[in-house]
Scaffold this active site. Structure first.
Site, short mmCIF file in Angstrom:
data_model
loop_
_atom_site.label_atom_id
_atom_site.label_comp_id
_atom_site.label_asym_id
_atom_site.label_seq_id
_atom_site.Cartn_x
_atom_site.Cartn_y
_atom_site.Cartn_z
N HIS A 58 0.85 -1.20 0.00
CA HIS A 58 0.00 0.00 0.00
C HIS A 58 0.89 1.25 0.00
CE1 HIS A 58 -4.14 -1.50 1.68
NE2 HIS A 58 -3.78 -2.14 0.59
N GLU A 60 0.94 4.08 1.71
CA GLU A 60 1.44 4.61 2.99
C GLU A 60 2.53 3.72 3.57
OE1 GLU A 60 -1.75 3.81 2.10
OE2 GLU A 60 -3.10 4.55 3.66
N CYS A 88 -6.08 2.26 5.78
CA CYS A 88 -6.66 0.99 6.22
C CYS A 88 -6.04 0.61 7.57
CB CYS A 88 -6.37 -0.08 5.16
SG CYS A 88 -4.66 -0.67 5.23
N CYS A 91 -2.11 0.27 7.40
CA CYS A 91 -1.38 1.53 7.23
C CYS A 91 -1.55 2.43 8.46
CB CYS A 91 -1.82 2.22 5.95
SG CYS A 91 -1.32 1.26 4.50
#
Lengths: 178, 178
Positions: A58, A60, A88, A91
């Site tokens: 992801h 981040e 999420c 993260c």
């Protein structure tokens, strides 16, 4: 009077959007992030889940991972993270662990958002670090990139289904004629 | 009658403990994890936060990252993760994202545990994946490694403080004599 903070938040969110655009080019869900320390971008990343076939890729998490490697420390205590979509759980957890000072996000995520939507991990006082959170910066732009991306997928699927049906119909007609 | 599942859970938890021991050797908080697919360990990792100075270098996240790279897929749908300590928010999030089927952990974490203690991200039905969770496997052994590690740190700090005080006292005494 101009609000300096709001201006720089928009400036850095545009940089996060540039990252999201890179993801889009790769046919990834367009999400991007930048980490900013003392007014400078120290790392930037975009979603790479499909390209790298990696669940942890992801925007981040990749940005935090890069920043730790490059700064040589797991403590990003003075950094601000800009991300186009609400983090999420993974993260949000990485943000807490790296002690990022402030998180600025664009669009909310009704499906997995953990910075205020489903829950708020970033400001939960039971963890040993809390972040400041600002949301809705360039929200419209950040959100529409993502919804446009998913609309494109749905339309492509619909078109493929129609093509399959047309092909089946033609094949069936040919068999009947024979 | 022997419970095959319980036997194999203990077997794989002992492998996770071996990983935790590697962390301990490196003076890291002793936490270890292994990922198991079809009865075989597909990846193993231990906490490396201090050595790598990386906030995301938790045992579970590293194990998931490795498994995705080696299996060439972000979907670990049939895998079981064994970890000596209850997952934090980041690792619980990574588990959900990689769709791990089952998580088995040893000791609970009252400070950051997100698989039943502070909250239960792994079985939260609002996310698009839920895991089976089994806890308390070799709990005593997993937990005592960690508490022993922190006790060692506290004792070392106390000793250092005493040594500093003794040194200060001696210095002061020498000054007074002069």
């Amino acid at each position: 009077m101009m609000d300096i903070d709001a201006v720089s938040d928009e400036y850095f969110m545009r940089e996060a959007i540039k990252e999201a655009e890179k993801a889009q080019t790769l046919n990834e869900v367009p999400i991007g992030a930048v980490l900013v320390l003392n007014g400078e971008i120290i790392s930037r990343a975009h979603n790479l889940r499909e390209c790298e076939q990696n669940a942890v890729a992801h925007a981040e998490l990749l940005a935090i991972d890069k920043a730790c490697r490059e700064q040589g420390t797991w403590r990003l205590e003075e950094a601000t993270l800009y991300v186009t979509l609400e983090p999420c759980p993974m993260c949000a957890g990485a943000i807490i662990l790296s002690r990022v000072k402030r998180v600025v996000y664009g669009a909310s995520d009704p499906k997995a958002g953990c910075a205020g939507t489903l829950m708020n991990l970033l400001e939960d006082e039971r963890f040993n670090h809390q972040c400041e959170v600002a949301k809705g910066i360039l929200e419209e732009e950040c959100g529409s990139m993502i919804s446009h991306f998913f609309r494109g997928i749905r339309e492509r699927k619909k078109l493929e289904k129609k093509q399959r049906q047309a092909y089946e119909l033609e094949r069936q007609t040919n068999i009947d004629i024979e």
